[in-house]
Design a protein around this motif. Structure first.
Motif, PDB file in Angstrom:
ATOM      1  N   GLY A 229      12.368  -2.772   3.012  1.00 20.46           N
ATOM      2  CA  GLY A 229      13.738  -2.787   2.491  1.00 20.46           C
ATOM      3  C   GLY A 229      14.019  -3.801   1.400  1.00 20.46           C
ATOM      4  O   GLY A 229      15.157  -4.242   1.260  1.00 20.46           O
TER       5      GLY A 229
ATOM      6  N   ALA B 263       0.834  -1.206   0.000  1.00 24.02           N
ATOM      7  CA  ALA B 263       0.000   0.000   0.000  1.00 24.02           C
ATOM      8  C   ALA B 263       0.866   1.252   0.000  1.00 24.02           C
ATOM      9  O   ALA B 263       1.757   1.391   0.833  1.00 24.02           O
TER      10      ALA B 263
ATOM     11  N   LYS C 165      -3.517   1.850  -2.828  1.00 24.65           N
ATOM     12  CA  LYS C 165      -3.203   2.665  -1.641  1.00 24.65           C
ATOM     13  C   LYS C 165      -4.401   2.833  -0.706  1.00 24.65           C
ATOM     14  O   LYS C 165      -5.537   2.996  -1.138  1.00 24.65           O
ATOM     15  N   THR C 166      -4.119   2.808   0.580  1.00 30.31           N
ATOM     16  CA  THR C 166      -5.135   2.867   1.643  1.00 30.31           C
ATOM     17  C   THR C 166      -6.194   3.957   1.408  1.00 30.31           C
ATOM     18  O   THR C 166      -5.857   5.121   1.197  1.00 30.31           O
TER      19      THR C 166
ATOM     20  N   THR D  34       9.532   1.257  -1.594  1.00 32.16           N
ATOM     21  CA  THR D  34      10.666   2.138  -1.903  1.00 32.16           C
ATOM     22  C   THR D  34      11.536   1.556  -3.024  1.00 32.16           C
ATOM     23  O   THR D  34      11.845   2.238  -4.005  1.00 32.16           O
TER      24      THR D  34
END
Ligand SMILES: Cc1cc2nc3c(=O)[nH]c(=O)nc-3n(C[C@H](O)[C@H](O)[C@H](O)COP(=O)(O)O)c2cc1C
Length: 357
Positions: free
Chosen positions: A318, A56, A79-80, A340
């Motif tokens: 990560g 999300a 996305k939320t 990310t």
């Protein structure tokens, strides 16, 4: 090293511009990754080509979800969303930060960096803005339907605390779950771990309330699998009790959300990096939180075996390289996701497929 790709969600542009004109970079090049053969993996009875996706966040609407599917991310999360429209925090919403190799929950704060370079480490601060359900429901429905064979979209939602008390807060979760279910979403994720809400206590740490909410949400969504998105838990004794109880109600855990930290603009730590009230503390993600994600996945997997529980484990935190995907799978993750990493390495799904399939 600096990434050579423009991120598909571009932090240099406003939230509104991303929503209207995104995705960017290779997610907008129209090239599709094709898969031969039948999907070999399974998640909640859904056949999956590669148990890898984007959690999300960086995929805020149909255009992004559809592009992620076409680039081989078989488990993208929308996305939320919330039950009512809510404004997104002021731009910038993402900045690179200088972080230690392993960022601990109790830390002295981080300093903003000039550029997005390895080891990729950012903070994101959106405040979980949302469109009104009138807007997001039809868009989410389209996104669900854009899945190809061997792919499935996950829908994330969260409740809003409107200051009307605990019962209203619980009811808002139930409404959110119902609105998401109405779109035809096949897997639903409840976010209980957002550090950017301006409150210091995360909902996910309140076991009593989580038990009540998940029970009611499960009731309303019936057979649709429910994932609960958690933060990193330092107290493993509490985590053990927590998972043993919540794990009986829900179908899986998504671990982990970001690790909150104070984010400063200068070395002296006198100026906050992100503009506006309540934004000194912001969630950090990328390379420096991998240790925490691995620790949580490993813990949940060992407990699952020991207690004979059968929840799924969806890992994030990560994942920047194909090896990170393998590291999480080895710890017992049923599926792995990268926010990310995938933004600056948009070919990550293809690279994992080519290296490890
Ligand atoms: C741009 C961005 C937006 C995010 N927004 C959300 C969100 O709306 N809901 C949520 O549950 N997590 C959100 N997250 C957290 C991610 O889902 C993920 O848990 C976290 O970033 C750790 O993964 P990573 O290290 O791969 O980034 C967001 C992350 C990023 C980078």
């Amino acid at each position: 090293m600096r990434s050579k790709y423009q991120p598909y969600y571009d932090p240099d542009k406003s939230w509104e511009t991303n929503l209207k004109n995104g995705p960017f970079g290779i997610f907008a090049d129209g090239e599709n990754i094709t898969r031969k053969g039948e999907p070999e993996y399974e998640l909640f009875d859904h056949k999956i080509h590669l148990p890898f996706g984007i959690p999300a966040g960086p995929l805020p609407n149909y255009n992004f979800i559809n592009a992620a599917f076409r680039k081989g991310y078989d488990l993208p999360v929308y996305k939320t969303v919330r039950t009512k429209a809510k404004a997104t925090h002021q731009w910038p919403n993402i900045v690179p930060v200088d972080a230690p190799k392993e960022l601990k929950p109790k830390n002295n704060g981080l300093i903003q960096k000039d550029e997005y370079s390895d080891p990729l480490s950012i903070t994101n601060s959106f405040g979980v803005g949302s469109e009104d359900p009138n807007i997001w429901q039809p868009d989410m429905r389209k996104a669900v339907e854009s899945a190809d064979n061997g792919q499935v979209m996950i829908a994330s939602f969260q409740g809003t605390n409107n200051g009307e008390g605990r019962d209203a807060f619980i009811k808002d979760h139930v409404l959110g779950a119902r609105l998401v279910k109405e779109t035809g979403a096949k897997i639903i994720e409840m976010n209980a771990s957002c550090p950017n809400e301006g409150t210091s206590d995360l909902l996910c740490f309140d076991l009593k309330t989580i038990l009540e909410i998940t029970d009611k949400v499960k009731n309303i969504i019936g057979n649709t699998p429910l994932l609960l998105k958690l933060a990193y838990f330092e107290d493993k004794q509490f985590l053990r009790e927590y998972i043993k109880n919540v794990g009986k109600i829900i179908d899986g855990f998504s671990v982990i959300n970001t690790i909150p930290s104070k984010i400063y603009a200068n070395e002296e730590k006198t100026k906050q990096a992100l503009p506006g009230k309540g934004r000194l503390i912001s969630g950090v993600c990328g390379a420096p939180i991998k240790w925490a994600g691995i620790e949580m996945v490993s813990f949940l997997n060992n407990l699952r075996i020991k207690e004979n529980l059968d929840y799924k484990i969806i890992a994030s935190g990560g994942v920047i390289t194909p090896q990170d995907y393998i590291d999480y799978r080895k710890q017992g993750a049923d599926a792995v996701m990268s926010a990310t990493g995938s933004m600056w390495r948009p070919y990550l799904a293809r690279d994992i497929w080519n290296n490890f399939k």
